[in-house]
Design an enzyme around this catalytic site. Structure first.
Site, PDB file in Angstrom:
ATOM      1  N   GLY A  29     -10.781   4.265   7.306  1.00 44.01           N
ATOM      2  CA  GLY A  29     -11.239   2.916   7.630  1.00 44.01           C
ATOM      3  C   GLY A  29     -11.278   2.659   9.120  1.00 44.01           C
ATOM      4  O   GLY A  29     -12.214   2.030   9.625  1.00 44.01           O
ATOM      5  N   HIS A  36      -1.941  -1.040   7.181  1.00 46.68           N
ATOM      6  CA  HIS A  36      -1.559  -1.280   5.791  1.00 46.68           C
ATOM      7  C   HIS A  36      -0.509  -0.269   5.325  1.00 46.68           C
ATOM      8  O   HIS A  36       0.214  -0.516   4.359  1.00 46.68           O
ATOM      9  CB  HIS A  36      -2.787  -1.213   4.884  1.00 46.68           C
ATOM     10  N   ARG A  62     -22.819 -19.748  35.687  1.00 44.21           N
ATOM     11  CA  ARG A  62     -23.814 -18.988  36.443  1.00 44.21           C
ATOM     12  C   ARG A  62     -24.391 -19.854  37.556  1.00 44.21           C
ATOM     13  O   ARG A  62     -24.641 -19.378  38.660  1.00 44.21           O
ATOM     14  CB  ARG A  62     -24.940 -18.537  35.517  1.00 44.21           C
ATOM     15  N   SER A 120     -22.721  -9.536  37.379  1.00 45.96           N
ATOM     16  CA  SER A 120     -22.920 -10.880  36.831  1.00 45.96           C
ATOM     17  C   SER A 120     -21.608 -11.631  36.662  1.00 45.96           C
ATOM     18  O   SER A 120     -21.548 -12.846  36.844  1.00 45.96           O
ATOM     19  CB  SER A 120     -23.630 -10.789  35.475  1.00 45.96           C
ATOM     20  N   LEU A 175      -8.432  -2.969  11.071  1.00 42.31           N
ATOM     21  CA  LEU A 175      -8.578  -1.521  11.275  1.00 42.31           C
ATOM     22  C   LEU A 175      -9.340  -1.189  12.553  1.00 42.31           C
ATOM     23  O   LEU A 175     -10.309  -1.844  12.916  1.00 42.31           O
ATOM     24  CB  LEU A 175      -9.273  -0.895  10.066  1.00 42.31           C
ATOM     25  N   HIS A 214     -21.407 -17.364  32.512  1.00 43.04           N
ATOM     26  CA  HIS A 214     -22.642 -17.853  31.881  1.00 43.04           C
ATOM     27  C   HIS A 214     -22.259 -18.726  30.685  1.00 43.04           C
ATOM     28  O   HIS A 214     -22.561 -18.432  29.540  1.00 43.04           O
ATOM     29  CB  HIS A 214     -23.541 -16.684  31.467  1.00 43.04           C
ATOM     30  N   HIS A 233      -3.958   3.153  -3.509  1.00 48.10           N
ATOM     31  CA  HIS A 233      -4.165   2.658  -2.139  1.00 48.10           C
ATOM     32  C   HIS A 233      -3.475   1.330  -1.891  1.00 48.10           C
ATOM     33  O   HIS A 233      -2.643   1.218  -0.989  1.00 48.10           O
ATOM     34  CB  HIS A 233      -5.655   2.518  -1.843  1.00 48.10           C
ATOM     35  N   HIS A 256     -28.247 -16.029  24.422  1.00 48.79           N
ATOM     36  CA  HIS A 256     -27.250 -15.852  25.470  1.00 48.79           C
ATOM     37  C   HIS A 256     -26.564 -17.159  25.864  1.00 48.79           C
ATOM     38  O   HIS A 256     -25.659 -17.145  26.696  1.00 48.79           O
ATOM     39  CB  HIS A 256     -27.901 -15.229  26.714  1.00 48.79           C
ATOM     40  N   GLU A 261     -17.606  -4.704  24.473  1.00 48.19           N
ATOM     41  CA  GLU A 261     -16.792  -5.914  24.600  1.00 48.19           C
ATOM     42  C   GLU A 261     -15.544  -5.886  23.719  1.00 48.19           C
ATOM     43  O   GLU A 261     -14.448  -6.262  24.155  1.00 48.19           O
ATOM     44  CB  GLU A 261     -17.625  -7.162  24.256  1.00 48.19           C
ATOM     45  N   HIS A 279       0.837  -1.195   0.000  1.00 48.57           N
ATOM     46  CA  HIS A 279       0.000   0.000   0.000  1.00 48.57           C
ATOM     47  C   HIS A 279       0.874   1.248   0.000  1.00 48.57           C
ATOM     48  O   HIS A 279       1.279   1.734   1.058  1.00 48.57           O
ATOM     49  CB  HIS A 279      -0.904   0.012   1.240  1.00 48.57           C
ATOM     50  N   ASN A 304      -8.028  11.460   3.993  1.00 47.75           N
ATOM     51  CA  ASN A 304      -7.792  11.520   2.536  1.00 47.75           C
ATOM     52  C   ASN A 304      -9.025  11.142   1.728  1.00 47.75           C
ATOM     53  O   ASN A 304      -9.035  11.276   0.506  1.00 47.75           O
ATOM     54  CB  ASN A 304      -6.592  10.651   2.144  1.00 47.75           C
TER      55      ASN A 304
END
Length: 670
Positions: A159, A69, A524, A388, A119, A465, A264, A477, A415, A29, A188
Site C-alpha cells: 500500500g 496498521h 503575488r 515565485s 500510507l 499567490h 489483514h 490557480h 508538494e 491488523h 506479501n
C-alpha cells in the site's frame, strides 16, 4: 538462550503478542506483524542501534513503520526489547487513553519516531530523517570524530508503494544519494481487497533502480540469514539509498488464513489463534512470554553500551571542537541563538521604515535575508516555484550530494512529498524546515500538513499567490477555500500578513513556535505598507487595532492580508462621514484565539454588534467573529482568468462596491 540461537522463537513472540492483542481489542491488523516478524527480529536483534532506557538518545538509528496498521509489530518489539511499554499496555491495544493506539503516534508511545497510518507518509518521513542525518553529519562531523552517524530504517508494504507520495519522496531520495536510508518492502502481495495482482503489477525493483537506489531483490522474508545478508549488503552502500524486497506471507503461521486478505485487518478468531499456536509450537497462554525469550530480546545492556560509547566520542569532540559542540547542542535542543531577540527587534525596526508597495512574498524574502545569517538550522526549499515563492534568500545555497551542508532543497514538483519530508526533518532534530508552493497546491500537501499539526512538528509552510489577486492564471490557480480549510486544522497557525511588518512577525512567530506547524500565506500582487505605530508585540497577538475613530466605535471591520488596505480606505471614508468605525487587522486568527479574554475584549468588544469581515476567500469561517448578523465580504465561488484589478471589481472587492454594501448594512437596525 541468546539472540543468535532462537530467532524463530523470538519472531514468534511478536506473532503471539500481535494476534492476542488484536483479538482482545476485537480490532486491528494481525497479518502484517505476523508476516514481518522475522524481518523485525533480524533488524532489531542484530543491527538496530538504540537504547530502550533512553528512547531520545540522539545518535540512535531511526525506525519508521510506514505501514502503520502493523502497529502491533512495533509495540511488541518495543515491549520485548525493554522500552517502557508493559504487557498491560499491550492488553490495552486500541483502548481509550492507552499507550498503544491503533496506529503509532509520536509522543504517545516511547520509541515511536513518527505518527504513521496514512500510507506512504512514513516512508517520506524516513527520507526526511535520512536527509537530516546526512546534512548534520556533513556540518558537524570532523575527519577524526563522527558525532552524527546513524541509519534510518523503514518498513513499507504494498500500500505504501501504491501511494503516489512514495514516488515523490523516493525519487528525490535517490537524486540526493541518501546512503543511510534502508527500506524493507514487505512484498506479501495482499491488501484489503485481496491479491494485489489485479491492481498493482509494477516492477518495483526496476522502479527503484531507475530512481538511483540500490536494490536487494528476492529476499526470503522468513529466512533470518537471508535478511541479515541483505542488511549487510545495504549498509555497505554509502552513496545510494537501499530497498530490500522481502517476499513474505501475510499472517504467517495461521494455518487457515496465512496468505489471505482475511488476516489483514481483522482478528484471527479464537479457533484460528489456537491453531496458530499449535502450528508455531507456541505453548504459552495469551500475553505470556517465557523468561528466556525476554532475555534474548532485551536490548537495554547493549543499548546503554552504545550510548555510553557515543558520549565518550562526544567528550573528545567537546574538548577538541568546543564552539562546534556548543552549536550542536543548541540546534538539537531546538533553542534559538542568544542573539535572536536582539536580531528580530533590529529586523522589525528596519522593516517598518520601508515605504514602497511590495508583494508580501517579496517581503518574506527580505525578512529571510535578515534572519538567516545566524540561523543555520533553518533549511528551506520549494516545489519548483523558488522564484515565485521567493524562498531562496541571500544566504541560501543548494543542498546536493556534492554540497551536503547546503541549506536549500530544490524539491521539484512534489508538494506532498516535500511536506512529509519536512516533517521527518523536523522530527529528527537539529533542523527547522520551511518550504514554498502556491496556496492552491496546499490541497496536494494537505494530509502531510495535517500530520504536522497532529505531531506538533516545527514545520513552516510558505504559501504564495494567496487569492484571486494572482490574476491571469485563472480559477485552477486561484485559492478560494484554502485559507479557511487550513485554519480549521487543529494546532496550526495560519498567518496572512498585510505588509512587511506583519510578514516579519509571521516569520518570528513561526520560527519560535515549538508546539506545531505554521503557514505563512503571501500575495503575488504588491501591497502598500500600513504605516502606523504598531508594536511588534501587538502583531504577535494575532489581531490588533489598526485604526480607531475619534469617538467610541459603533461598528468594526476585521480584515486580513491584501484586503487590509481596502478596509483601511473604507474605514477612513466612513469615519470622515461620521460613522465611527474601528479597523482590526487579524494576520493570525489562532494566535489571537490564544490571547487572554481581556485582550480579546479590548480588540473585539462584545458591545460592538455591527461587525464586517473582508477577505478574498470563503466567508463561512468569519461568522465566528462577526456573528450571524454580521456582514461577511468574501468570495464563495471560483474565480476567473483576468488581471487582478478586474477580478477584484468582478467579485465585489472594488472600493465603491464594498462601501455601498457596508453603508447598507450599517443602516439596518441592530
Amino acid at each position: 538462550m541468546t539472540a543468535t540461537n532462537c530467532p524463530k522463537k523470538m519472531a514468534n513472540a511478536i506473532r503471539a503478542l500481535s494476534m492476542d492483542s488484536v483479538e482482545k481489542a476485537n480490532s486491528g491488523h494481525p497479518g502484517a506483524p505476523m508476516g514481518m516478524a522475522d524481518i523485525a527480529q533480524t533488524l532489531w536483534a542484530k543491527f538496530l542501534k538504540h537504547n530502550p532506557k533512553n528512547p531520545q538518545w540522539f545518535d540512535r538509528d531511526r525506525f519508521v513503520l510506514s505501514n502503520g496498521h502493523a502497529s502491533m509489530l512495533l509495540y511488541s518489539v518495543l515491549h520485548l526489547t525493554g522500552y517502557n511499554l508493559s504487557i498491560e499496555d499491550l492488553k490495552s491495544f486500541r483502548q481509550l487513553g492507552s499507550k498503544t493506539p491503533g496506529h503509532p503516534e509520536y509522543e504517545e508511545t516511547p520509541g515511536i519516531e513518527t505518527t504513521t497510518g496514512p500510507l506512504g507518509q512514513g516512508l517520506a518521513n524516513g527520507v526526511g530523517f535520512a536527509l537530516a542525518e546526512n546534512h548534520l553529519a556533513a556540518k558537524f562531523n570532523k575527519s577524526d570524530i563522527n558525532i552524527v552517524d546513524h541509519f534510518t530504517y523503514v518498513f513499507v508494504g504494498d500500500g505504501c508503494l501504491m501511494e503516489g507520495i512514495s514516488h515523490e519522496a523516493c525519487s528525490l531520495a535517490g537524486t540526493l544519494g541518501l546512503g543511510k536510508l534502508i527500506v524493507f518492502y514487505d512484498r506479501n502481495r495482499i491488501s484489503i481487497d485481496g491479491d494485489v495482482s489485479g491492481w498493482f503489477t509494477d516492477n518495483t525493483p526496476l522502479r527503484f533502480k531507475s530512481y538511483g537506489w540500490h536494490v536487494v531483490d528476492n529476499v526470503d522474508g522468513h529466512d533470518h540469514q537471508a535478511v541479515s545478508r541483505a542488511i549487510d549488503e545495504a549498509t555497505e552502500i554509502s552513496t545510494k539509498p537501499s530497498i530490500i524486497c522481502c517476499d513474505t506471507t501475510i499472517g504467517f503461521g495461521a494455518p487457515n488464513k496465512a496468505g489471505l486478505a482475511d488476516s489483514h485487518g481483522a482478528p484471527l478468531g479464537p479457533n484460528e489463534i489456537e491453531a496458530t499456536r499449535t502450528h508455531l509450537k507456541w505453548d504459552y497462554p495469551p500475553f505470556v512470554i517465557p523468561k528466556e525469550i525476554y532475555e534474548a530480546w532485551n536490548a537495554t545492556e547493549q543499548g546503554e553500551k552504545k550510548e555510553h560509547e557515543w558520549h565518550h566520542i562526544c567528550d573528545r569532540y567537546t574538548k577538541k571542537y568546543p564552539s562546534e559542540w556548543s552549536e550542536f547542542k543548541r540546534v538539537l535542543k531546538g533553542d534559538l541563538p542568544d542573539t535572536w531577540e536582539t536580531e528580530i527587534h533590529q529586523c522589525f525596526n528596519q522593516i517598518r521604515t520601508f515605504e514602497n508597495k511590495e508583494a508580501t512574498r517579496k517581503s518574506s524574502q527580505s525578512v529571510l535575508d535578515l534572519i538567516t545569517k545566524n540561523l543555520p538550522e533553518l533549511i528551506g526549499g520549494s516545489a519548483d516555484l523558488t522564484g515565485s515563492n521567493n524562498t531562496f534568500h541571500k544566504n541560501s545555497n543548494n543542498l546536493s550530494p556534492s554540497n551536503k551542508k547546503g541549506n536549500y532543497i530544490f524539491y521539484g514538483v512534489r508538494e506532498f512529498g516535500m511536506s512529509a519530508i519536512m516533517n521527518g526533518l523536523a522530527l529528527h532534530g537539529g533542523i527547522i524546515p520551511y518550504s514554498g508552493t502556491f496556496l492552491v497546491f496546499s490541497d496536494y500537501a494537505r494530509n502531510a500538513v495535517r500530520m504536522a499539526a497532529l505531531m506538533h512538528t516545527r514545520s513552516i509552510f510558505i504559501y504564495t499567490h494567496d487569492s484571486i489577486g494572482l490574476g491571469e492564471d485563472g480559477p485552477t490557480h486561484q485559492p478560494i477555500e484554502h485559507l479557511n480549510s487550513l485554519r480549521i486544522i487543529p494546532n496550526i497557525d495560519v498567518w496572512r500578513p498585510c505588509d512587511r511588518a506583519e510578514t516579519s512577525v509571521a516569520w518570528f512567530g513561526s520560527v519560535e513556535r515549538r508546539e506545531g506547524p505554521s503557514c505563512i500565506v503571501l500575495t503575488r500582487q504588491a501591497l502598500p505598507q500600513q504605516k502606523s505605530e504598531r508594536a511588534m508585540e501587538e502583531i504577535r497577538k494575532g489581531a490588533y487595532i489598526l485604526m480607531e475613530p475619534e469617538g467610541k466605535p459603533r461598528a468594526l471591520i476585521v480584515a486580513t492580508g491584501s484586503e487590509v488596505n481596502l478596509a483601511k480606505e473604507i474605514t477612513s471614508i466612513l469615519n470622515k462621514n461620521g460613522e465611527s468605525i474601528r479597523l482590526v487587522s487579524m494576520p493570525c486568527e489562532s494566535a489571537f484565539a490564544r490571547q487572554t479574554e481581556t485582550y480579546k475584549e479590548q480588540v473585539l468588544p462584545n458591545d460592538i454588534i455591527k461587525r464586517i469581515s473582508i477577505e478574498a476567500g470563503t466567508t463561512s469561517f468569519w461568522y465566528k467573529y462577526i456573528g450571524n448578523a454580521g456582514l461577511a465580504i468574501g468570495i464563495d465561488e471560483f474565480g476567473a482568468s483576468a488581471p487582478a484589478s478586474d477580478l477584484y471589481e468582478k467579485y465585489g472587492f472594488g472600493l465603491e462596491n464594498c462601501l455601498e454594501k457596508i453603508k447598507n448594512y450599517l443602516r439596518k437596525k441592530d
